[in-house]
Write a protein that holds these residues in place. Structure first.
Motif, PDB file in Angstrom:
ATOM      1  N   THR A  69       0.860  -1.182   0.000  1.00 55.44           N
ATOM      2  CA  THR A  69       0.000   0.000   0.000  1.00 55.44           C
ATOM      3  C   THR A  69       0.895   1.230   0.000  1.00 55.44           C
ATOM      4  N   LEU A  70       0.832   1.994  -1.076  1.00 55.51           N
ATOM      5  CA  LEU A  70       1.679   3.173  -1.221  1.00 55.51           C
ATOM      6  C   LEU A  70       1.049   4.348  -0.475  1.00 55.51           C
ATOM      7  N   SER A  71       1.866   5.041   0.314  1.00 59.58           N
ATOM      8  CA  SER A  71       1.394   6.179   1.100  1.00 59.58           C
ATOM      9  C   SER A  71       2.129   7.439   0.681  1.00 59.58           C
ATOM     10  N   SER A  72       1.508   8.574   0.984  1.00 56.30           N
ATOM     11  CA  SER A  72       2.136   9.857   0.684  1.00 56.30           C
ATOM     12  C   SER A  72       3.189  10.176   1.738  1.00 56.30           C
ATOM     13  N   LYS A  73       4.288  10.796   1.308  1.00 51.02           N
ATOM     14  CA  LYS A  73       5.332  11.240   2.229  1.00 51.02           C
ATOM     15  C   LYS A  73       5.388  12.756   2.342  1.00 51.02           C
ATOM     16  N   VAL A  74       4.574  13.431   1.538  1.00 46.70           N
ATOM     17  CA  VAL A  74       4.528  14.892   1.570  1.00 46.70           C
ATOM     18  C   VAL A  74       3.073  15.336   1.570  1.00 46.70           C
ATOM     19  N   ASP A  88      -2.893  -3.351 -14.857  1.00 49.77           N
ATOM     20  CA  ASP A  88      -1.548  -3.827 -14.545  1.00 49.77           C
ATOM     21  C   ASP A  88      -0.564  -2.662 -14.519  1.00 49.77           C
ATOM     22  N   VAL A  89       0.446  -2.792 -13.664  1.00 46.03           N
ATOM     23  CA  VAL A  89       1.488  -1.773 -13.561  1.00 46.03           C
ATOM     24  C   VAL A  89       2.845  -2.463 -13.569  1.00 46.03           C
ATOM     25  N   SER A  90       3.857  -1.711 -13.959  1.00 51.68           N
ATOM     26  CA  SER A  90       5.230  -2.218 -13.968  1.00 51.68           C
ATOM     27  C   SER A  90       6.020  -1.577 -12.841  1.00 51.68           C
ATOM     28  N   SER A  91       7.084  -2.241 -12.451  1.00 53.02           N
ATOM     29  CA  SER A  91       7.945  -1.690 -11.414  1.00 53.02           C
ATOM     30  C   SER A  91       8.518  -0.350 -11.874  1.00 53.02           C
ATOM     31  N   SER A  92       8.499   0.644 -10.983  1.00 57.59           N
ATOM     32  CA  SER A  92       8.995   2.012 -11.225  1.00 57.59           C
ATOM     33  C   SER A  92       8.058   2.830 -12.106  1.00 57.59           C
ATOM     34  N   GLU A  93       6.906   2.301 -12.467  1.00 54.68           N
ATOM     35  CA  GLU A  93       5.956   3.071 -13.276  1.00 54.68           C
ATOM     36  C   GLU A  93       5.250   4.113 -12.406  1.00 54.68           C
ATOM     37  N   THR A  94       5.125   5.340 -12.932  1.00 56.19           N
ATOM     38  CA  THR A  94       4.473   6.420 -12.196  1.00 56.19           C
ATOM     39  C   THR A  94       2.979   6.162 -12.082  1.00 56.19           C
ATOM     40  N   VAL A 219       6.140  12.318  -6.830  1.00 55.53           N
ATOM     41  CA  VAL A 219       5.861  11.333  -7.886  1.00 55.53           C
ATOM     42  C   VAL A 219       5.873   9.956  -7.227  1.00 55.53           C
ATOM     43  N   VAL A 220       4.709   9.320  -7.163  1.00 51.30           N
ATOM     44  CA  VAL A 220       4.572   8.020  -6.500  1.00 51.30           C
ATOM     45  C   VAL A 220       4.609   6.929  -7.569  1.00 51.30           C
ATOM     46  N   SER A 221       5.584   6.023  -7.450  1.00 52.85           N
ATOM     47  CA  SER A 221       5.766   4.958  -8.435  1.00 52.85           C
ATOM     48  C   SER A 221       5.543   3.597  -7.790  1.00 52.85           C
ATOM     49  N   SER A 222       5.217   2.621  -8.621  1.00 57.58           N
ATOM     50  CA  SER A 222       5.000   1.261  -8.123  1.00 57.58           C
ATOM     51  C   SER A 222       6.344   0.591  -7.845  1.00 57.58           C
ATOM     52  N   PRO A 223       6.514  -0.022  -6.673  1.00 59.03           N
ATOM     53  CA  PRO A 223       7.778  -0.705  -6.378  1.00 59.03           C
ATOM     54  C   PRO A 223       7.862  -2.107  -6.978  1.00 59.03           C
ATOM     55  N   ILE A 224       6.729  -2.621  -7.487  1.00 60.12           N
ATOM     56  CA  ILE A 224       6.699  -3.997  -7.993  1.00 60.12           C
ATOM     57  C   ILE A 224       5.891  -4.059  -9.283  1.00 60.12           C
ATOM     58  N   ASP A 225       6.069  -5.167 -10.005  1.00 61.15           N
ATOM     59  CA  ASP A 225       5.157  -5.490 -11.103  1.00 61.15           C
ATOM     60  C   ASP A 225       3.897  -6.088 -10.487  1.00 61.15           C
ATOM     61  N   PRO A 244      -2.738   6.589   3.004  1.00 56.17           N
ATOM     62  CA  PRO A 244      -2.733   5.567   1.945  1.00 56.17           C
ATOM     63  C   PRO A 244      -3.290   6.133   0.640  1.00 56.17           C
ATOM     64  N   LEU A 245      -2.625   5.788  -0.456  1.00 57.77           N
ATOM     65  CA  LEU A 245      -3.034   6.302  -1.762  1.00 57.77           C
ATOM     66  C   LEU A 245      -3.552   5.199  -2.684  1.00 57.77           C
ATOM     67  N   VAL A 246      -2.797   4.106  -2.788  1.00 55.87           N
ATOM     68  CA  VAL A 246      -3.152   3.048  -3.733  1.00 55.87           C
ATOM     69  C   VAL A 246      -2.523   1.736  -3.266  1.00 55.87           C
ATOM     70  N   THR A 247      -3.200   0.619  -3.576  1.00 56.53           N
ATOM     71  CA  THR A 247      -2.702  -0.708  -3.203  1.00 56.53           C
ATOM     72  C   THR A 247      -2.360  -1.491  -4.464  1.00 56.53           C
ATOM     73  N   VAL A 248      -1.163  -2.083  -4.478  1.00 52.89           N
ATOM     74  CA  VAL A 248      -0.695  -2.873  -5.620  1.00 52.89           C
ATOM     75  C   VAL A 248      -0.399  -4.285  -5.130  1.00 52.89           C
TER      76      VAL A 248
END
Length: 385
Positions: A69-74, A88-94, A219-225, A244-248
């Motif tokens: 679960t990606l969270s905001s840091k700012v 679907d998302v790729s690793s490091s994709e914005t 800029v929040v990017s996905s850490p995984i595929d 929390p912003l988005v769950t991958v």
């Protein structure tokens, strides 16, 4: 005038024979095709007593190997979302962008302060060079005044010169010493200011690096595929640190988390093969590998969690109910193909010929085979019509 017709009885008989022969051949072909089709529909199976594994069935659910679960840091307004749930998302994709205008303004102020410090350092170095020159001149004057004073002092002690000359030389020496002290003090002040400016410059540079990191956080990017399974925010909402912003989920590496009693936990080893049945996916038995065994169990239920890694299958979804079959022991059992068993209400039977059948009591089904608890013996032949 009377007309006459020529008739040939032999010719008519030949025609009739040919017609009957043709009809008979057609009838034989139809009979052969019908018999062949009926024979082709009958499939035989000989009942055998075979070694069968006794399994312990453990229930559980499917979970992705990795859920993040990606969270905001700012803090800032969300300005963009590039993906929706199920995509679907790729690793490091914005995935998300956050407004960075305030961070850019703070960065500009810090860089302006850094430029001012650079200018002050140049001026300070000039002043330090002048102070060093003044110190050198004061040192030369002090050396001259000191030697003169020592010479005059010697003459004064020998009563060779008047007291006025001695006092004059002494005053000149003290003046030169004072100027030397002032030159040293001036240099120390400049060096102290330089240290303060260096410290301020270091702090500004640290703040600039912090601002750069904060800008990266916009800029929040996905850490995984994986695949987006939940979005907790929308464009225009205010993001804050920790929100929390988005769950991958890594849906291509699925785990079956089973709850196993303590009686069999010591029989399970890492990399053991386990059959997994997902009830909503019919006629399919998945085979997984034990990847994790919980080192401690639940003190209330005396159970342990065992995770089985499954190969990727698009039909497997996170949260699906499943059953794991863990090998317990080997026994002799009778099993027949499931599609040979005919159900009539609450009664189960198998055909031994086209018009004969036996009642059976089925047990557990595993894939395309069903255990027969009673009703059949080794050597029996059953058919499927």
């Amino acid at each position: 005038m009377k007309k006459t017709f020529n008739t040939n009885p032999n010719k008519d008989i030949k025609i009739l024979k040919s017609l009957f022969l043709l009809i008979f051949i057609i009838f034989l072909n139809i009979l052969f095709i019908y018999s062949y089709s009926n024979a082709a529909e009958i499939i035989k199976h000989e009942v055998k007593l075979e070694d069968k594994q006794i399994y312990f069935e453990a229930v559980g659910v499917l979970t992705p190997k990795t859920i993040t679960t990606l969270s905001s840091k700012v803090m800032g307004t969300i300005t963009g979302f590039t993906k929706r749930e199920g995509e679907d998302v790729s690793s490091s994709e914005t995935l998300i962008t956050i407004d960075d205008a305030e961070i850019n303004a703070d960065m500009a102020a810090l860089e302006a302060g850094l430029a001012e410090i650079a200018s002050n350092k140049i001026e300070l170095e000039k002043n330090l060079a002048l102070a060093e020159t003044g110190k050198s001149a004061a040192a030369a004057q002090l050396d001259l005044a000191s030697s003169t004073y020592q010479r005059i002092k010697t003459l004064y002690q020998s009563k060779t010169i008047a007291v006025q000359e001695y006092e004059k030389a002494e005053a000149a020496y003290k003046m030169a010493s004072s100027k030397m002290s002032e030159a040293k003090a001036q240099i120390e002040v400049i060096i102290s200011k330089r240290a303060q400016i260096d410290a301020k410059e270091k702090q500004l540079m640290a703040n600039i690096q912090k601002m750069k990191r904060m800008k990266q956080y916009t800029v929040v990017s996905s850490p995984i595929d994986g695949r987006i399974t939940a979005r907790q925010t929308e464009v225009g909402m205010l993001a804050s640190p920790g929100m929390p912003l988005v769950t991958v989920e890594d849906y291509k590496n699925m785990l079956f988390s089973a709850v196993v009693p303590e009686q069999i936990i010591n029989k399970i080893k890492i990399k053991d093969q386990v059959k997994v049945i997902v009830d909503v996916i019919e006629d399919q038995v998945f085979v997984g590998e034990v990847s994790e065994i919980a080192p401690t169990g639940d003190v209330m239920t005396h159970t342990f969690t065992v995770k089985i890694a499954l190969a990727y299958d698009a039909r497997l979804k996170s949260g699906m109910y499943a059953r794991g079959l863990f090998e317990k022991e080997t026994v002799k059992k009778i099993s027949v193909p499931t599609d040979f068993i005919v159900k009539r209400g609450q009664i189960f039977m198998v055909y031994t010929s086209e018009n004969e059948f036996k009642y059976v009591r089925p047990g557990t089904s595993y894939g395309n085979l069903t255990e027969i608890l009673s009703g059949l013996n080794p050597g029996d032949v059953i058919i499927k019509k």
